[in-house]
Design an enzyme around this catalytic site. Sequence first.
Site, PDB file in Angstrom:
ATOM      1  N   ASN A   9       2.362   0.720  -5.045  1.00 43.43           N
ATOM      2  CA  ASN A   9       1.750   0.439  -3.748  1.00 43.43           C
ATOM      3  C   ASN A   9       2.067   1.605  -2.831  1.00 43.43           C
ATOM      4  O   ASN A   9       3.187   1.733  -2.354  1.00 43.43           O
ATOM      5  CB  ASN A   9       2.320  -0.883  -3.202  1.00 43.43           C
ATOM      6  CG  ASN A   9       1.864  -1.185  -1.785  1.00 43.43           C
ATOM      7  OD1 ASN A   9       0.958  -0.526  -1.268  1.00 43.43           O
ATOM      8  ND2 ASN A   9       2.494  -2.169  -1.159  1.00 43.43           N
ATOM      9  N   TRP A  10       1.065   2.452  -2.615  1.00 40.39           N
ATOM     10  CA  TRP A  10       1.321   3.674  -1.831  1.00 40.39           C
ATOM     11  C   TRP A  10       1.413   3.397  -0.331  1.00 40.39           C
ATOM     12  O   TRP A  10       1.744   4.281   0.437  1.00 40.39           O
ATOM     13  CB  TRP A  10       0.213   4.701  -2.087  1.00 40.39           C
ATOM     14  CG  TRP A  10       0.209   5.261  -3.488  1.00 40.39           C
ATOM     15  CD1 TRP A  10       1.081   4.953  -4.506  1.00 40.39           C
ATOM     16  CD2 TRP A  10      -0.693   6.235  -4.024  1.00 40.39           C
ATOM     17  NE1 TRP A  10       0.762   5.675  -5.629  1.00 40.39           N
ATOM     18  CE2 TRP A  10      -0.329   6.468  -5.372  1.00 40.39           C
ATOM     19  CE3 TRP A  10      -1.790   6.935  -3.505  1.00 40.39           C
ATOM     20  CZ2 TRP A  10      -1.014   7.377  -6.186  1.00 40.39           C
ATOM     21  CZ3 TRP A  10      -2.478   7.829  -4.326  1.00 40.39           C
ATOM     22  CH2 TRP A  10      -2.083   8.051  -5.644  1.00 40.39           C
ATOM     23  N   LYS A  11       1.035   2.216   0.082  1.00 38.01           N
ATOM     24  CA  LYS A  11       1.045   1.845   1.509  1.00 38.01           C
ATOM     25  C   LYS A  11       0.277   2.904   2.317  1.00 38.01           C
ATOM     26  O   LYS A  11      -0.693   3.460   1.808  1.00 38.01           O
ATOM     27  CB  LYS A  11       2.476   1.648   1.996  1.00 38.01           C
ATOM     28  CG  LYS A  11       3.241   0.662   1.093  1.00 38.01           C
ATOM     29  CD  LYS A  11       4.553   0.222   1.640  1.00 38.01           C
ATOM     30  CE  LYS A  11       5.208  -0.748   0.654  1.00 38.01           C
ATOM     31  NZ  LYS A  11       6.470  -1.286   1.139  1.00 38.01           N
ATOM     32  N   HIS A  95       0.792  -9.217   1.208  1.00 32.34           N
ATOM     33  CA  HIS A  95       2.015  -8.394   1.277  1.00 32.34           C
ATOM     34  C   HIS A  95       2.764  -8.729   2.571  1.00 32.34           C
ATOM     35  O   HIS A  95       2.141  -8.977   3.607  1.00 32.34           O
ATOM     36  CB  HIS A  95       1.649  -6.907   1.230  1.00 32.34           C
ATOM     37  CG  HIS A  95       2.846  -6.043   1.044  1.00 32.34           C
ATOM     38  ND1 HIS A  95       3.702  -5.747   2.071  1.00 32.34           N
ATOM     39  CD2 HIS A  95       3.371  -5.473  -0.063  1.00 32.34           C
ATOM     40  CE1 HIS A  95       4.692  -4.992   1.611  1.00 32.34           C
ATOM     41  NE2 HIS A  95       4.519  -4.813   0.309  1.00 32.34           N
ATOM     42  N   GLU A  97       4.222  -6.979   4.663  1.00 35.11           N
ATOM     43  CA  GLU A  97       3.906  -6.129   5.819  1.00 35.11           C
ATOM     44  C   GLU A  97       2.611  -6.589   6.482  1.00 35.11           C
ATOM     45  O   GLU A  97       2.474  -6.529   7.703  1.00 35.11           O
ATOM     46  CB  GLU A  97       3.826  -4.656   5.371  1.00 35.11           C
ATOM     47  CG  GLU A  97       5.220  -4.116   5.072  1.00 35.11           C
ATOM     48  CD  GLU A  97       5.268  -3.025   4.016  1.00 35.11           C
ATOM     49  OE1 GLU A  97       4.222  -2.448   3.675  1.00 35.11           O
ATOM     50  OE2 GLU A  97       6.388  -2.764   3.523  1.00 35.11           O
ATOM     51  N   GLU A 167       8.467 -10.644  -3.852  1.00 37.56           N
ATOM     52  CA  GLU A 167       9.037  -9.539  -3.089  1.00 37.56           C
ATOM     53  C   GLU A 167       9.890 -10.080  -1.942  1.00 37.56           C
ATOM     54  O   GLU A 167       9.354 -10.365  -0.856  1.00 37.56           O
ATOM     55  CB  GLU A 167       7.921  -8.674  -2.507  1.00 37.56           C
ATOM     56  CG  GLU A 167       7.028  -8.036  -3.542  1.00 37.56           C
ATOM     57  CD  GLU A 167       6.460  -6.719  -3.038  1.00 37.56           C
ATOM     58  OE1 GLU A 167       6.683  -5.718  -3.693  1.00 37.56           O
ATOM     59  OE2 GLU A 167       5.834  -6.712  -1.976  1.00 37.56           O
ATOM     60  N   GLY A 173      11.801  -1.725   0.925  1.00 42.10           N
ATOM     61  CA  GLY A 173      12.023  -0.495   1.675  1.00 42.10           C
ATOM     62  C   GLY A 173      13.423  -0.353   2.234  1.00 42.10           C
ATOM     63  O   GLY A 173      13.673   0.527   3.064  1.00 42.10           O
ATOM     64  N   SER A 213      12.482  -2.294  -3.514  1.00 39.74           N
ATOM     65  CA  SER A 213      13.409  -1.202  -3.840  1.00 39.74           C
ATOM     66  C   SER A 213      13.604  -0.983  -5.336  1.00 39.74           C
ATOM     67  O   SER A 213      14.701  -0.630  -5.779  1.00 39.74           O
ATOM     68  CB  SER A 213      14.755  -1.422  -3.132  1.00 39.74           C
ATOM     69  OG  SER A 213      14.590  -1.440  -1.730  1.00 39.74           O
ATOM     70  N   GLY A 234       7.007   0.322  -4.224  1.00 40.14           N
ATOM     71  CA  GLY A 234       6.566   0.994  -3.007  1.00 40.14           C
ATOM     72  C   GLY A 234       7.039   2.438  -2.996  1.00 40.14           C
ATOM     73  O   GLY A 234       6.451   3.312  -3.636  1.00 40.14           O
ATOM     74  N   GLY A 235       8.127   2.695  -2.296  1.00 43.38           N
ATOM     75  CA  GLY A 235       8.628   4.061  -2.085  1.00 43.38           C
ATOM     76  C   GLY A 235       8.686   4.920  -3.343  1.00 43.38           C
ATOM     77  O   GLY A 235       8.227   6.074  -3.341  1.00 43.38           O
TER      78      GLY A 235
HETATM   79  P1  PGA Z   1       9.645  -0.698  -1.885  1.00 45.26           P
HETATM   80  O1  PGA Z   1       8.318  -1.529  -1.537  1.00 45.26           O
HETATM   81  O2  PGA Z   1       9.626  -0.452  -3.383  1.00 45.26           O
HETATM   82  O3  PGA Z   1       9.532   0.563  -1.094  1.00 45.26           O
HETATM   83  O4  PGA Z   1      10.808  -1.535  -1.504  1.00 45.26           O
HETATM   84  C1  PGA Z   1       7.866  -2.547  -2.379  1.00 45.26           C
HETATM   85  C2  PGA Z   1       6.610  -3.143  -1.815  1.00 45.26           C
HETATM   86  O5  PGA Z   1       6.509  -3.322  -0.601  1.00 45.26           O
HETATM   87  O6  PGA Z   1       5.677  -3.501  -2.577  1.00 45.26           O
END
Ligand code: PGA
Length: 250
Positions: A9-11, A95, A97, A167, A173, A213, A234-235
């Site tokens: 997930n590149w956000k 998600h 966010e 999640e 994050g 993470s 994500g990251g």
């Molecule tokens: P993260 O994000 O790996 O940066 O913690 C995961 C996500 O939000 O899907």
Amino acid sequence: MRKKIIIGNWKMNNTLSESISFIQALKKNLENILQVDIAVCPSYISLNSVKEELSSSNIKVGAQNVYFEDKGAYTGEISAEMLKDIDIDYCIIGHSERRQYFKETDYDVNKKLIKLLEYEITPVVCVGENISQRESNTHFSIVKEQIVQALNNINSKHISSIVIAYEPIWAIGTGITATAEQAEEMCNYIRNVVSSLYNKEIADSIRIQYGGSVNSNNAREILMMPNIDGALVGGASLKEEFIDIVNSAI
Ligand code: PGA
């Protein structure tokens, strides 16, 4: 036997040119991996070009969001039909966010899920508790409610084509990963919730990822767990480290 699935997930990261050059590097390194389903979710701006770059590749492409209406006066939104038109394979919904910053509700998640299934795009439904919910020991009931609402009115024949991503918000994050045992405990619980809504055979067919993470150091331990069928990353999906995470799933 459920096939593992690793999704990046590149956000809100990567311009179009950054997306293309990164995907070229990933493609070279991941092209022979067929034992694991792999997908990346770029921003809307890059979706079509990334999809073209990956045509005939084993790496699939997902969107990070969709709107549940077919078309019309919904400024700024993207429909499932538009995603299907460019052959998008997956779409993340719910998600944390989006729930937190854009007020996406369980009701929206359910409507988006129904619309994605209609267009044969695989929904990746995110659920998870925040830190105070975990500390007050309400995390199971919170996640159960999210699952029950998301799957409202979903016919059992569609369940195996849905991916659920557990999640925990406190792990996203933050660099704090749930332990493999905590992740397994909740993924197992989610499977039991699906079983109680449908039946065990159906629950055994749904893929449940862990996200929060995930990196190249912790991926293998998490992915070894019996009820964890992959990772939503994500990251670490923005770096070549993503290649190592995919390899951890083999
Ligand atoms: P993260 O994000 O790996 O940066 O913690 C995961 C996500 O939000 O899907």
